[in-house]
Design a protein around this motif. Sequence first.
Motif, short mmCIF file in Angstrom:
data_model
loop_
_atom_site.label_atom_id
_atom_site.label_comp_id
_atom_site.label_asym_id
_atom_site.label_seq_id
_atom_site.Cartn_x
_atom_site.Cartn_y
_atom_site.Cartn_z
N LEU A 162 -38.28 8.64 16.68
CA LEU A 162 -37.25 9.56 17.13
C LEU A 162 -36.96 9.38 18.62
O LEU A 162 -35.80 9.45 19.06
N THR A 163 -37.99 9.11 19.40
CA THR A 163 -37.80 8.87 20.83
C THR A 163 -36.97 7.62 21.06
O THR A 163 -36.06 7.59 21.91
N ASP A 164 -37.27 6.56 20.30
CA ASP A 164 -36.49 5.32 20.41
C ASP A 164 -35.03 5.56 20.04
O ASP A 164 -34.12 5.06 20.71
N ALA A 169 -29.54 5.71 21.97
CA ALA A 169 -28.21 6.27 21.76
C ALA A 169 -27.66 7.02 22.95
O ALA A 169 -26.44 7.29 23.02
N THR A 170 -28.51 7.36 23.94
CA THR A 170 -28.05 8.23 25.04
C THR A 170 -28.32 7.70 26.44
O THR A 170 -27.75 8.23 27.39
N ARG A 179 -24.74 1.55 23.38
CA ARG A 179 -24.97 2.91 22.88
C ARG A 179 -24.14 3.18 21.63
O ARG A 179 -24.63 3.77 20.66
N GLN A 180 -22.87 2.75 21.66
CA GLN A 180 -21.99 3.00 20.54
C GLN A 180 -22.48 2.29 19.27
O GLN A 180 -22.52 2.86 18.19
N ARG A 181 -22.87 1.03 19.42
CA ARG A 181 -23.33 0.27 18.26
C ARG A 181 -24.66 0.83 17.73
O ARG A 181 -24.92 0.75 16.53
N THR A 182 -25.47 1.39 18.63
CA THR A 182 -26.71 2.01 18.17
C THR A 182 -26.43 3.27 17.37
O THR A 182 -27.03 3.52 16.32
N GLN A 183 -25.49 4.08 17.86
CA GLN A 183 -25.12 5.30 17.15
C GLN A 183 -24.51 5.00 15.78
O GLN A 183 -24.64 5.80 14.85
N VAL A 192 -33.61 -1.73 21.02
CA VAL A 192 -32.87 -1.28 22.20
C VAL A 192 -33.77 -0.49 23.15
O VAL A 192 -33.65 -0.61 24.38
N ALA A 193 -34.67 0.32 22.62
CA ALA A 193 -35.52 1.18 23.47
C ALA A 193 -36.34 0.39 24.49
O ALA A 193 -36.42 0.79 25.66
N PRO A 194 -36.99 -0.74 24.12
CA PRO A 194 -37.72 -1.51 25.14
C PRO A 194 -36.81 -2.02 26.26
O PRO A 194 -37.26 -2.16 27.41
#
Length: 357
Positions: A162-164, A169-170, A179-183, A192-194
């Motif tokens: 959930l944190t990732d 996304a934000t 961000r858009q492609r992640t959402q 993406v998170a790393p």
Amino acid sequence: MAASIPVLLAAVSSSLSPEPPLLQLDLPDPERDDISTMEFLAQLEQAWAVCDRFDLQTEILRGRILKAVRDREKRGGEGRGAGFLQWLREREISKTRAYSLIQLAESAEDLVGGGMLEESSVNHFSKRAFLETAQADPEVQLMISEAANEGQEITRKQVRRLTDEFTAATSPLLPEEIRQRTQENLLPPKVVAPLVKELAKLPEPQQEDLRKVLRDEPEIDRIKDVTSTARWITKATESGVAVRAFQQGELDLEKAMQEAQRLDALGLLADAVGQAQALESAVLKLHTSWRRLGGLQERLWVESGSSTPYLRDVLSALQSLSGATMRVSLGELAGGKRVRLQLVEESPDQLESPLLP
């Protein structure tokens, strides 16, 4: 006046878990042949989770006790924390562990006292999941708390996932395209998170250069490449600051990294700078040990004499390590080879630039 320890324990127990669950472990019999390995391990995992939850409650309670002792010392102690440290020594608790427990207790106060997490919902967390939640963004804390309040069991893996997702996304460090492609679920948050974590370590100009690359190609492979690049830049920069060899002349490490990046050799440069830092650190430790051994060997030699022939033999053998020329065996794995080092102490104005091959 601060509450006594028994009163504090009663209050903490009441506020944390009015009806703590009984510690019942239903362990499978290791000798049974009618249970599969997968089922056997699953039952053990459930039992381990029960222990984790009790461990969490115990750690929170201990943290609150330690916090009470520390705060009492701050309020009326005259020894600048000496009483608190003495309390820790008597119970064989390290200062680092004590403050980690206090931090855990304060996190519990924030989550429970802040109204996000119900008192009884603490029982739904494993210890590591609770710690991860306490360190997460407020939005993530709220989502996790809502799930726990609904009775869901919270694991560390769920909190990290959930944190990732929230970070990917934000995060303002990412270009809008990412961000858009992640959402839209076109990019996995765990990739993406790393990237966000590595970008946060860089100065703004370098961040923007990498964001430009991502805008042109917001794909998984490019994200992985940029993440590695950011990691190498950080590694080379942090190690470069500590390398004394770089302080002997006017070097521009940033431009050197740009040139290495053009050659697709930034990773090699980062590793080289990191090894240089490690080598210098090893030499400093070697010099300290060499000086100390030399002093001890000399003192023992003065104290010994013809009446201590075996001691003299040992000291003679140590001369190969304590003299100006050191010989060290690399052992059988290196074919019995030996390394010969000559240690020469020089004043700073005698140092000369090394000759490059």
